[in-house]
Design a protein around this motif. Structure first.
Motif, short mmCIF file in Angstrom:
data_model
loop_
_atom_site.label_atom_id
_atom_site.label_comp_id
_atom_site.label_asym_id
_atom_site.label_seq_id
_atom_site.Cartn_x
_atom_site.Cartn_y
_atom_site.Cartn_z
N THR A 94 0.79 3.09 12.39
CA THR A 94 1.97 3.77 11.84
C THR A 94 3.05 2.79 11.38
O THR A 94 4.11 3.21 10.93
CB THR A 94 2.56 4.71 12.90
OG1 THR A 94 2.99 3.93 14.03
CG2 THR A 94 1.55 5.76 13.34
N THR A 95 2.80 1.49 11.49
CA THR A 95 3.81 0.49 11.16
C THR A 95 4.16 0.50 9.69
O THR A 95 3.39 0.98 8.84
CB THR A 95 3.32 -0.92 11.54
OG1 THR A 95 2.11 -1.17 10.82
CG2 THR A 95 3.06 -1.02 13.03
N THR A 96 5.30 -0.03 9.36
CA THR A 96 5.88 -0.15 8.01
C THR A 96 6.16 1.22 7.41
O THR A 96 5.84 2.27 7.98
CB THR A 96 4.99 -0.98 7.06
OG1 THR A 96 3.84 -0.21 6.68
CG2 THR A 96 4.55 -2.29 7.71
N ALA A 97 6.74 1.20 6.24
CA ALA A 97 7.15 2.45 5.60
C ALA A 97 5.97 3.32 5.20
O ALA A 97 6.11 4.54 5.07
CB ALA A 97 8.00 2.13 4.37
N THR A 98 4.80 2.72 4.99
CA THR A 98 3.65 3.50 4.53
C THR A 98 3.03 4.35 5.63
O THR A 98 2.42 5.38 5.35
CB THR A 98 2.54 2.58 3.99
OG1 THR A 98 2.02 1.78 5.06
CG2 THR A 98 3.07 1.69 2.88
N GLY A 99 3.17 3.93 6.90
CA GLY A 99 2.39 4.55 7.96
C GLY A 99 0.90 4.34 7.68
O GLY A 99 0.51 3.38 7.03
N ARG A 100 0.09 5.26 8.16
CA ARG A 100 -1.35 5.17 7.88
C ARG A 100 -1.59 5.50 6.41
O ARG A 100 -0.95 6.38 5.84
CB ARG A 100 -2.14 6.15 8.75
CG ARG A 100 -2.01 5.90 10.24
CD ARG A 100 -2.92 6.84 11.02
NE ARG A 100 -2.67 6.72 12.43
CZ ARG A 100 -1.76 7.41 13.11
NH1 ARG A 100 -1.03 8.31 12.47
NH2 ARG A 100 -1.59 7.22 14.40
#
Length: 319
Positions: A94-100
């Protein structure tokens, strides 16, 4: 009923057309062939509201780092592939703005990313078909399952990856999405044929007792759809061939032209006895206009081959 707009290449058969190989070619009639040209992409979740457009992403202050189209759906909604292609990138955190996310390289060379997923259903490197479920929507991003409100974000780059073209240089996916097809009519039948198929001789396949027609149209009614024929056979060593034949009719119902489509070969199941069942299927998209009917034929490649059961399933539209 309005005539459906198709987002795939279909087999176009017109009454009175020339059906020679030079007129149509192998490519157009190959079983299972689908088009993936830009302008035919499938929306990820069907006809759902857009919560933020591509232009809306561009107009933000500051502009979105990856402009795309946000489709408003609840968490856990099925996401379907826009076109045939290969999964070339997958992120499961889930990291960063994109998520998965998943990235699809379509067969026409374009690149699509699906962001903020709940989960993915296909592995990296998988080949997927247009309309196949590849993920479930979520709201993931910024290290959380709820970094956003639930939606799916779709970004599209033409002719290259975002690393090649720049993440901000996406194009508006909606300009390349095909209008939704109307709900098709579904038809399914199963017939226990239980017949020995002659070697080297094309034999017409019944779909019911004394019934052979897979689809038909008339001078006033068109039919467009997809059909799949499933075979259960025994005594298969070398295998058998399957093809669909189109017959053009005159006003009296007489046959004026016969157009066999390219055959598909089905081989015997490996490591089975001669009497073990072999299963095979033949799929074909079609569009019929004018007095035309379709039927199937099989041809055995070895003696003693028996077609035990024939099942036909099709989804179609009439207009």
């Amino acid at each position: 009923m309005p005539q459906p707009i198709f987002s795939r290449r279909v087999m176009l058969i017109a009454a009175g057309a020339a059906f020679g190989a030079s007129a149509v070619g192998w490519d157009l009639f190959s079983p299972g062939l689908s088009a993936t040209a830009a302008g035919t992409y499938l929306r990820p979740c069907g006809s759902v509201p857009i919560s933020s457009s591509w232009q809306g992403h561009k107009n933000r202050n500051p502009p979105s780092g990856e402009p795309g189209t946000d489709y408003a759906v609840i968490t856990g909604t099925q996401i379907r592939a826009a076109a045939n292609g290969v999964i070339v990138d997958r992120k499961d955190s889930t990291t960063t703005a994109t998520g998965r996310y998943l990235a699809l390289r379509t067969d026409d060379g374009n690149y699509i990313r699906y962001l903020h997923l709940q989960s993915s259903t296909v592995p990296l490197g998988a080949r997927v078909a247009r309309g196949q479920v590849i993920a479930y929507s979520g709201a993931s991003g910024f290290g959380s399952e709820s970094g956003y409100g639930p939606h799916v974000h779709v970004s599209l780059w033409i002719g290259g990856t975002p690393l090649q073209l720049g993440f901000t240089n996406s194009v508006d996916f909606e300009n390349y999405a095909q209008p939704e097809d109307p709900v098709p009519i579904h038809q399914s039948s199963t017939y226990s044929w239980n017949a020995i198929v002659p070697v080297g001789v094309w034999t017409r396949v019944p779909v019911a007792a004394d019934l052979y027609w897979l689809a038909h149209s008339s001078a006033t009614v068109k039919e467009t759809g997809d059909l799949t024929i499933y075979f259960t056979a025994s005594g298969v060593t070398r295998g058998f061939q399957v093809r669909v034949v189109a017959e053009t009719l005159n006003a009296s119902g007489g046959v004026t032209n016969v157009a066999p489509q390219p055959a598909l070969e089905i081989h015997g199941t490996i490591a089975t006895t001669r009497n073990s069942p072999t299963y095979g299927d033949y799929s074909l998209p079609y569009s019929l206009s004018g007095p035309i009917r379709l039927f199937a034929e099989v041809r055995a490649l070895n003696g003693g081959l028996r077609i035990q059961q024939v099942t036909v399933k099709k989804n179609y539209w009439v207009s």
